[in-house]
Design a protein around this motif. Structure first.
Motif, short mmCIF file in Angstrom:
data_model
loop_
_atom_site.label_atom_id
_atom_site.label_comp_id
_atom_site.label_asym_id
_atom_site.label_seq_id
_atom_site.Cartn_x
_atom_site.Cartn_y
_atom_site.Cartn_z
N SER A 122 34.47 43.99 46.82
CA SER A 122 33.69 42.78 46.54
C SER A 122 32.56 43.12 45.57
O SER A 122 31.60 43.81 45.92
N LYS B 172 37.91 37.10 50.60
CA LYS B 172 36.46 36.93 50.70
C LYS B 172 35.69 37.80 49.70
O LYS B 172 34.48 37.62 49.53
N GLN B 173 36.39 38.74 49.07
CA GLN B 173 35.71 39.61 48.12
C GLN B 173 35.32 38.83 46.86
O GLN B 173 36.06 38.01 46.36
N GLU C 254 29.29 41.28 50.18
CA GLU C 254 29.68 39.91 50.53
C GLU C 254 28.49 39.12 51.06
O GLU C 254 28.60 37.92 51.31
N THR D 166 34.37 33.90 45.15
CA THR D 166 35.30 34.71 45.91
C THR D 166 36.69 34.71 45.28
O THR D 166 37.04 33.81 44.50
#
Length: 309
Positions: free
Chosen positions: A277, A198-199, A126, A235
């Motif tokens: 991610s 958020k990945q 990330e 994302t």
């Protein structure tokens, strides 16, 4: 216009194999799919029987081929039981080793051998993108699979056959793969972020997945490890947002990690496929000047929806 003599797609009876077969059919004298089930010819596309474990009559088809693409591998969309783990590894390592052995005995081996591997070999990222030079490998079962897969690929010396391990991102296509499933979630009102959102999602449009293999075929200076993803990862939150916007649905319920775990157990898959991610950069393709057809996710999504409609 016929440009190539022969294109070989080992294990090419799946979705991506179909994309590649359709791409090369107008360009090659013949396209040969190696599959466990032989089929009647469809124009210049032929399907020959092979079991992925032993040499046979199919080996002659590799003679004087311009390109061999190895797509073999059991689908990882399953629970990681010990039996499934063994099958996933075996389905990749055994055919790759076999192809390497066969190539060393050919009079006119393929000019280029592309092994379709996976961009999931990199760590959960990330903080910064992972490219071929500075990318850091991750840990866990899926990474171990990729390591063994690439080791099997590179262990055979093929001085007359250039080799590329193509670390593929998530292929976005109109008929199969991740995109139709995500689209259905959006249509059902479940198209919000997955996990914390958020990945990063590293993806590639199916047309670029096919076209870049020809780019690699015609650029003899490229070999080794190459990432195959669009240059602009984003994302999960924004990726899902683009799908919603493309079909005019303003809101989607989010799916927290605990709910995804329950759902994954029920449908027999692993949450890693959604929550890891994958921020991968195709630096070597970019440096070589490859002209991406779809560099931005919103353009790729709109194109797929237009084709689907």
């Amino acid at each position: 216009m016929i440009t190539y003599n022969k294109i070989i797609l080992a294990g090419g009876n799946g979705y991506l194999g179909g994309v590649l077969a359709r791409y090369y059919s107008p360009l090659a004298r013949e396209v040969i799919i190696l599959s466990r089930t032989a089929k009647p010819a469809d124009g210049n596309i032929k399907t020959l029987h092979w079991d992925g474990c032993t040499a046979g009559e199919w080996t002659a088809s590799l003679e004087d081929a311009d390109l061999l693409v190895n797509l073999c591998g059991k689908n990882v969309n399953c629970r990681y039981t010990e039996a499934n783990k063994a099958a996933i590894i075996r389905s990749r390592v055994v055919p790759t080793t076999l192809l390497g052995t066969v190539i060393t005995h050919l009079q006119k081996p393929p000019k280029l051998w592309i092994n379709i591997t996976s961009a999931t070999i990199y760590r959960h990222a990330e903080d910064r993108p992972q490219d071929e030079e500075r990318g850091e490998l991750g840990y866990g079962f899926s990474v171990d699979v990729c390591r063994q897969w690439e080791e099997a690929f590179f262990q055979t010396d093929t001085p007359r056959t250039r080799k590329i391990a193509l670390r593929m991102g998530i292929v976005l296509g109109r008929s199969d793969g991740a995109f139709p499933r995500l689209l259905n979630l959006v249509k059902c009102g479940l198209g919000g972020r997955q996990g914390n959102g958020k990945q990063y999602v590293s993806w590639v449009h199916e047309q670029d997945a096919a076209q870049c293999t020809e780019w690699l075929l015609t650029h003899n200076d490229l070999q080794g490890i190459i990432n195959c993803t669009a240059p602009e990862a984003l994302t999960n939150t924004f990726f899902m947002q683009h799908i919603r916007q493309a079909i005019g649905i303003p809101f989607g319920l989010p799916s927290p990690a605990w709910l995804l775990e329950i759902g994954a157990t029920l449908i027999g898959t692993e949450t890693e496929l959604i929550l890891k991610s994958r921020w991968v950069l195709p630096q070597r393709l970019l440096d070589s000047g490859y002209p991406f057809l779809f560099a931005k996710a919103e353009h790729a999504i709109k194109d797929l929806l237009r084709i689907r409609g």
